[in-house]
Design an enzyme around this catalytic site. Sequence first.
Site, PDB file in Angstrom:
ATOM      1  NE  ARG A  65      -2.579  -1.488   3.274  1.00  0.00           N
ATOM      2  CZ  ARG A  65      -2.569  -2.775   3.601  1.00  0.00           C
ATOM      3  NH1 ARG A  65      -3.139  -3.650   2.814  1.00  0.00           N
ATOM      4  NH2 ARG A  65      -2.008  -3.183   4.710  1.00  0.00           N
ATOM      5  CD  GLU A 102       1.305  -9.452  16.951  1.00  0.00           C
ATOM      6  OE1 GLU A 102       0.854  -9.086  15.856  1.00  0.00           O
ATOM      7  OE2 GLU A 102       0.617  -9.599  17.976  1.00  0.00           O
TER       8      GLU A 102
HETATM    9  P1  AMP Z   1       4.485  -2.620  11.060  1.00  0.00           P
HETATM   10  O1  AMP Z   1       5.752  -3.214  10.516  1.00  0.00           O
HETATM   11  O2  AMP Z   1       3.984  -3.357  12.273  1.00  0.00           O
HETATM   12  O3  AMP Z   1       4.618  -1.128  11.321  1.00  0.00           O
HETATM   13  O4  AMP Z   1       3.353  -2.856   9.992  1.00  0.00           O
HETATM   14  C1  AMP Z   1       3.193  -1.987   8.976  1.00  0.00           C
HETATM   15  C2  AMP Z   1       2.486  -2.572   7.790  1.00  0.00           C
HETATM   16  O5  AMP Z   1       1.414  -3.467   8.137  1.00  0.00           O
HETATM   17  C3  AMP Z   1       1.883  -1.420   7.039  1.00  0.00           C
HETATM   18  O6  AMP Z   1       2.483  -1.418   5.759  1.00  0.00           O
HETATM   19  C4  AMP Z   1       0.408  -1.679   6.983  1.00  0.00           C
HETATM   20  O7  AMP Z   1       0.033  -1.792   5.639  1.00  0.00           O
HETATM   21  C5  AMP Z   1       0.146  -2.992   7.704  1.00  0.00           C
HETATM   22  N1  AMP Z   1      -0.703  -2.855   8.914  1.00  0.00           N
HETATM   23  C6  AMP Z   1      -0.344  -3.177  10.179  1.00  0.00           C
HETATM   24  N2  AMP Z   1      -1.350  -2.985  11.050  1.00  0.00           N
HETATM   25  C7  AMP Z   1      -2.389  -2.524  10.331  1.00  0.00           C
HETATM   26  C8  AMP Z   1      -3.735  -2.118  10.655  1.00  0.00           C
HETATM   27  N3  AMP Z   1      -4.209  -2.139  11.920  1.00  0.00           N
HETATM   28  N4  AMP Z   1      -4.520  -1.660   9.647  1.00  0.00           N
HETATM   29  C9  AMP Z   1      -4.059  -1.639   8.374  1.00  0.00           C
HETATM   30  N5  AMP Z   1      -2.826  -2.006   8.007  1.00  0.00           N
HETATM   31  C10 AMP Z   1      -1.976  -2.459   8.962  1.00  0.00           C
END
Ligand code: AMP
Length: 178
Positions: A65, A102
């Site tokens: 995205r 995670e």
């Molecule tokens: P992170 O590495 O945990 O910061 O995850 C980031 C990626 O996961 C982003 O590119 C988002 O597209 C997706 N993502 C994680 N949590 C969500 C959420 N609650 N809603 C939508 N997309 C999420």
Amino acid sequence: MSTDPRLENILSDIRDVPDFPKPGILFKDITPVLGNPKRFNEALSLMEERVTAHQPTKIAGIDARGFIFGAALADRLDIGFIPVRKKGKLPWETIGKAYTLEYGEAEIEVHQDAAKEGDRVVLVDDLLATGGTAGAACALLQSTGAEVPLISFFIELSFLDGRSKLPQGIPVDALIQY
Ligand code: AMP
């Protein structure tokens, strides 16, 4: 949160989807924003204003995205776009960085000639959650010799404190914070 009416309208078009992709996750669905041309245009204009100030020579977007916002911003600013992709998707010579999710591990890659010393690469993604993905993407871009003057998100889930996983000293911007 700012009272900019454009932001209020964008906020009202972000859809909360409980328990997607797994129980306990409240997924922020941005497809209503993307599907509304006025809303998407305003979101891009607000991000563009904040990104331009950092005088990028390139925009990097994170799979998948981050490509939507990143590529549109690169086109508006008339600069090149760098796809930061999941491992195994890029055809040329790559450099990669593994990071912790995670549960388990993931790896992202860029082409080794995607950026170089002297470039100012603004990193863009749709959403900052735990920060693992953006932190790895930023380190990867910096390893090319490029400078990352800004990390820009459409949405930040600030209660997850993803900023603590991003390199300290680099400005982080999010249009919308929860
Ligand atoms: P992170 O590495 O945990 O910061 O995850 C980031 C990626 O996961 C982003 O590119 C988002 O597209 C997706 N993502 C994680 N949590 C969500 C959420 N609650 N809603 C939508 N997309 C999420």
